[in-house]
Design a protein around this motif. Structure first.
Motif, PDB file in Angstrom:
ATOM      1  N   GLY A 138      25.332  20.081  49.176  1.00 17.11           N
ATOM      2  CA  GLY A 138      24.233  20.881  49.695  1.00 17.11           C
ATOM      3  C   GLY A 138      23.302  21.416  48.640  1.00 17.11           C
ATOM      4  N   ARG A 172      17.292  15.477  53.303  1.00 26.10           N
ATOM      5  CA  ARG A 172      17.219  16.928  53.533  1.00 26.10           C
ATOM      6  C   ARG A 172      18.243  17.365  54.574  1.00 26.10           C
ATOM      7  N   LEU A 173      18.331  16.610  55.680  1.00 27.58           N
ATOM      8  CA  LEU A 173      19.291  16.945  56.731  1.00 27.58           C
ATOM      9  C   LEU A 173      20.729  16.790  56.225  1.00 27.58           C
ATOM     10  N   ASN A 174      20.972  15.768  55.401  1.00 26.93           N
ATOM     11  CA  ASN A 174      22.307  15.586  54.833  1.00 26.93           C
ATOM     12  C   ASN A 174      22.711  16.794  53.993  1.00 26.93           C
ATOM     13  N   GLY A 175      21.764  17.311  53.211  1.00 25.72           N
ATOM     14  CA  GLY A 175      22.058  18.481  52.397  1.00 25.72           C
ATOM     15  C   GLY A 175      22.437  19.694  53.233  1.00 25.72           C
ATOM     16  N   MET A 176      21.767  19.869  54.367  1.00 23.69           N
ATOM     17  CA  MET A 176      22.112  20.975  55.254  1.00 23.69           C
ATOM     18  C   MET A 176      23.524  20.823  55.812  1.00 23.69           C
ATOM     19  N   MET A 177      23.882  19.626  56.179  1.00 29.63           N
ATOM     20  CA  MET A 177      25.216  19.387  56.724  1.00 29.63           C
ATOM     21  C   MET A 177      26.294  19.570  55.649  1.00 29.63           C
ATOM     22  N   GLU A 178      26.006  19.114  54.443  1.00 32.90           N
ATOM     23  CA  GLU A 178      26.952  19.310  53.335  1.00 32.90           C
ATOM     24  C   GLU A 178      27.226  20.795  53.113  1.00 32.90           C
ATOM     25  N   LYS A 179      26.163  21.570  53.090  1.00 32.70           N
ATOM     26  CA  LYS A 179      26.307  23.003  52.858  1.00 32.70           C
ATOM     27  C   LYS A 179      27.118  23.658  53.963  1.00 32.70           C
ATOM     28  N   ARG A 180      26.884  23.249  55.208  1.00 30.46           N
ATOM     29  CA  ARG A 180      27.621  23.821  56.334  1.00 30.46           C
ATOM     30  C   ARG A 180      29.114  23.505  56.229  1.00 30.46           C
ATOM     31  N   PHE A 210      24.391  19.835  64.864  1.00 26.16           N
ATOM     32  CA  PHE A 210      23.200  19.151  64.355  1.00 26.16           C
ATOM     33  C   PHE A 210      22.786  18.092  65.372  1.00 26.16           C
TER      34      PHE A 210
END
Length: 795
Positions: free
Chosen positions: A278, A574-582, A645
């Protein structure tokens, strides 16, 4: 013959013991060199041909590149099948050969036919190249190149020109694949208005750049008694020289590149991005092992080389591994080692409890390690890697079958022998008494495994190593039973004078004898009961679940994610980074790292579009888990989080498991249904019907149809009548279209590094359909014609 062999071993005990010592030495030497992996590599004998064409759409890729290559490969010796994939910017053709064809010979055949295929491919449409000599399970080590101060362009440059060349020199490494980052290139952003002002065409600018970046040699001249080499230097070395290149003279004033547009450092069109934890995009590298190499040894060598490379990198740059195959291999070795030790210990305890003689128990137990060393030596010779499927398949009970019968019978004979009978004579007679039953008993077990050797394809690659390993071990145990065991008994058991029965043996004997008498008196009832038991087992068989291979806990999850086909690479990252952080914030005690591989790498071994992502979740040791306590619970919890998501579908798998599924069926799922036909619309319709029909099955989850359409496209189609009216060729129009992505005019040399010099248009002239429609071309008569007057432009 058997009697003569046993007599020889009893009379030449020292020679036999020396042979056993040599077996130990050879076995240990073989074990140190034996390739070790978690599972057998089931990749078929294939050569992959990749052609990168960054600007071409899938229909053009199929028509101009994939089809000519497929046609050229037809009729090769030992050929099994040719299959191709055409995607935006990529053609991939896989040529599959029979298993017996040498891979280097196969690559030579493919290379010869590629020369023929290149003649059929239009100029400028890409150069077909063979993929690395690796396998589907060859991605053994993955890392990221990170720095708090450098951008993705600098990191990609370090990866391609510093790290990658050094890692490729490691023995056993076939290739190092770059994934993500931005590939540096120099760009000339042409201003169409400036070109109109000076009356220049795109072709004239390209020619000027190409001719302004040339080095030539003039041979040599003689000056007195010396020879001078003539060296002509006209090569570009920096951006100022690019800007200063003269294109033409306009009203007596030279027109330079700087007058036509901005020269800048840019990045090539990319089809892949990597993000981690993330924190944004990173630069990744994938080490691919050469076919047949020892994965454990290669990874160890790669780690040592990375430590050397790290000392030469700038202080702020770090190489951080995130996937290491040896972690799984080490766990596999520990499992096999523990099974060997626990199995051997269990056998010794059982033998001691029933034989009542610790020396006899140890002699029998010695068969286990020596048989395994014998098997390992033959595995190395046969090219079989040690894995859970090969080493883990050996049953220690089978290995001691012959020796336990031989030793137990010898103990009985030695205890009951006459006073004038020697121990050697007693051992010989006891061995001959049970020698033939032992030979036939172990031989029958070996015969049971022989049909597995006839398996072909994926099944053969998976199960033949297991069968051969068991056969090698059984043959070794049989040889030891009739050679080493008699020699050891003649040394360590010659003093046995009385037959001892342990309390446990008497306990089972006293209860077994009456039961045996009852069964012998009622033979028909026993046979009928056995037949009913077999029948009941056969009736229950259809209700049992089945798997091709058992699931291996890889301590990691892989989610194959899919989004809308039209999603951009930047938005997907960008969406992958959000999911990683979650995921990391929700499961801090269970998850150690999350890495997203979006799109495809530099060498397209896995040709995924930007809408597809391999979402890798790496786990911490289970003893530290707090929120969940099992893999099943973690999968359910992850599923609940990721469902938040919208617009994302995914399937849970594991890194190696996903690859094996893909190698077996061409898809990454456990089950695939294939529908064949000529009409893609009909195929898509039938695929949807099939998904709806099977989605209701009990235990089924995650059914989906493969995406074959839906990619947004802006089509620019030339009109021959309009082109003829203005005297402009279709090639000039297509050159302008290609410049939207960038046309490489030449390459700039910076020391040992080379970067492309690309001509393109500023972002404002290619942001939408209307802006592109206003791009102009010069007709032979001198008038300027907008693109929309020559083509049909539609979305």
């Amino acid at each position: 013959m058997l009697q003569a062999l046993i007599k020889f071993c009893l009379s030449q005990r020292i020679l036999v013991l020396a042979g056993a010592a040599m077996l130990v030495v050879a076995g240990i030497w073989s074990a140190m060199r034996l390739p070790i992996d978690a599972v057998p590599d089931i990749t078929n004998n294939q050569v992959q041909i990749n052609t990168s064409v960054p600007a071409l759409s899938p229909p053009e890729v199929e028509k101009w590149i994939t089809t000519p290559i497929e046609v050229a490969m037809a009729g090769l010796p030992g050929l099994m099948e040719v299959r191709g994939i055409s995607k935006f910017g990529l053609s991939q053709v896989t040529v599959v050969f029979e298993d017996g064809v040498n891979i280097y010979f196969a690559r030579q055949l493919v290379q010869e036919r590629l020369q023929q295929a290149r003649e059929e491919i239009p100029n400028g449409s890409g150069i077909p190249e063979m993929g690395p000599i690796s396998t589907g399970l060859g991605e053994i080590f993955q890392y990221t190149v990170e720095s708090p101060r450098r951008d993705l362009t600098d990191l990609r440059t370090l990866q391609d020109w510093v790290i990658k060349p050094q890692l490729r020199t490691v023995p056993g490494v076939a290739e190092v694949n770059s994934f993500g980052g931005l590939e540096k290139q120099y760009e000339l952003a042409l201003n169409p208005e400036s070109m109109m002002k000076y009356g220049l065409t795109l072709r004239e600018v390209l020619n000027a750049l190409s001719e302004g970046n040339v080095n030539k040699g003039g041979g040599y001249i003689l000056k007195g008694s010396e020879q001078y080499v003539v060296r002509g230097q006209g090569q570009i070395e920096n951006m100022d020289q690019i800007s200063g290149i003269t294109v033409k003279s306009h009203d007596g004033v030279p027109v330079r590149i700087r007058d036509l547009g901005a020269v800048r450092v840019g990045a090539a069109i990319r089809q892949g991005a990597v993000s981690k934890d993330g924190k944004g995009e990173v630069m990744a590298g994938i080490v691919m092992m050469r076919m047949g190499a020892n994965s454990r040894q290669v990874v160890q060598d790669v780690k040592r080389r990375i430590a050397e490379i790290a000392r030469t990198l700038p202080e702020d740059v770090r190489i951080r591994p995130y996937y290491d195959r040896t972690e799984l291999v080490d766990r596999t070795i520990r499992t096999v080692r523990n099974n060997l030790l626990e199995g051997a210990l269990l056998v010794v305890v059982v033998l001691l409890l029933f034989l009542g003689n610790i020396r006899a128990a140890l002699i029998v137990a010695l068969t286990i390690p020596l048989s395994m060393l014998f098997a390992v030596s033959l595995m190395l010779k046969a090219g079989i890697a040690g894995s859970l499927m090969s080493l883990g398949a050996v049953d220690f009970g089978l290995l001691v079958d012959g020796s336990v019968v031989l030793v137990e019978n010898s103990l009985r004979h030695l205890a009951r022998r006459r006073k004038d009978e020697s121990a050697v004579s007693g051992i010989l007679s006891s061995c001959m008494e049970v020698g033939r039953p032992i030979l036939f008993g172990v031989g029958i077990i070996i015969i049971v495994y022989l049909p597995i050797l006839t398996l072909e394809g994926v099944e053969g690659k998976l199960f033949r190593p297991m069968s051969l390993t068991v056969i090698f071990a059984l043959v070794g145990s049989l040889i030891l039973t009739f050679t080493l065991i008699p020699a050891l008994m003649s040394v360590f058991l010659r003093g046995v004078t009385a037959e001892r029965e342990t309390r446990l043996f008497r306990f089972f004997r006293d209860r077994y004898s009456p039961l045996l008498d009852l069964c012998l008196r009622r033979k028909k009832s026993v046979l009928a009961g056995a037949g009913l038991a077999v029948l009941a087992t056969l009736c229950a068989l259809p209700f049992l679940g089945s798997e091709f291979i058992p699931k291996l806990d890889e301590n990691a999850f892989t989610l194959e994610m899919r989004r809308s086909p039209g999603v951009s690479l930047d938005e997907a990252a960008r969406l992958n980074g959000m999911m990683e952080k979650r995921v990391l914030e929700t499961f801090p005690d269970e998850v150690s790292a999350v890495v997203s591989l979006c799109g495809r790498p530099d060498i397209a071994t896995d040709p995924m579009p930007p809408s597809s992502t391999d979402f890798m979740i790496y786990l911490k040791p289970k003893k530290g888990w707090k929120k969940v306590h099992s893999r099943g619970e973690l999968i359910q919890a992850l599923d609940l989080e990721l469902k938040k998501f919208l617009g994302v579908s995914y399937e849970f798998s594991q890194p190696i498991e996903m690859r094996m599924n893909e190698l077996i069926a061409g898809v990454r799922s456990d089950l695939a249904i294939k529908i064949f036909g000529d009409d893609m619309d009909v195929l898509a319709e039938k695929a949807g019907e099939t998904v709806r029909a099977v989605s209701g099955f009990a235990g089924a989850k995650g059914f989906r149809a493969q995406q074959v359409g839906g990619l947004p496209m802006l089509q620019i189609k030339t009109d021959p009548v309009k082109l003829g009216r203005y005297g402009i060729s279709a090639g000039e129009v297509m050159e302008t279209v290609e410049a939207l992505a960038g046309v490489e005019a030449t390459r700039i040399q910076e020391g040992q590094r080379r970067f492309g010099l690309v001509v393109t248009f500023p972002e404002g002239f290619k942001k939408d359909k209307e802006a592109i429609s206003r791009l102009v071309l010069r007709a032979p008569a001198g008038e300027w014609v907008p693109l929309e007057a020559l083509c049909e432009i539609k979305e």
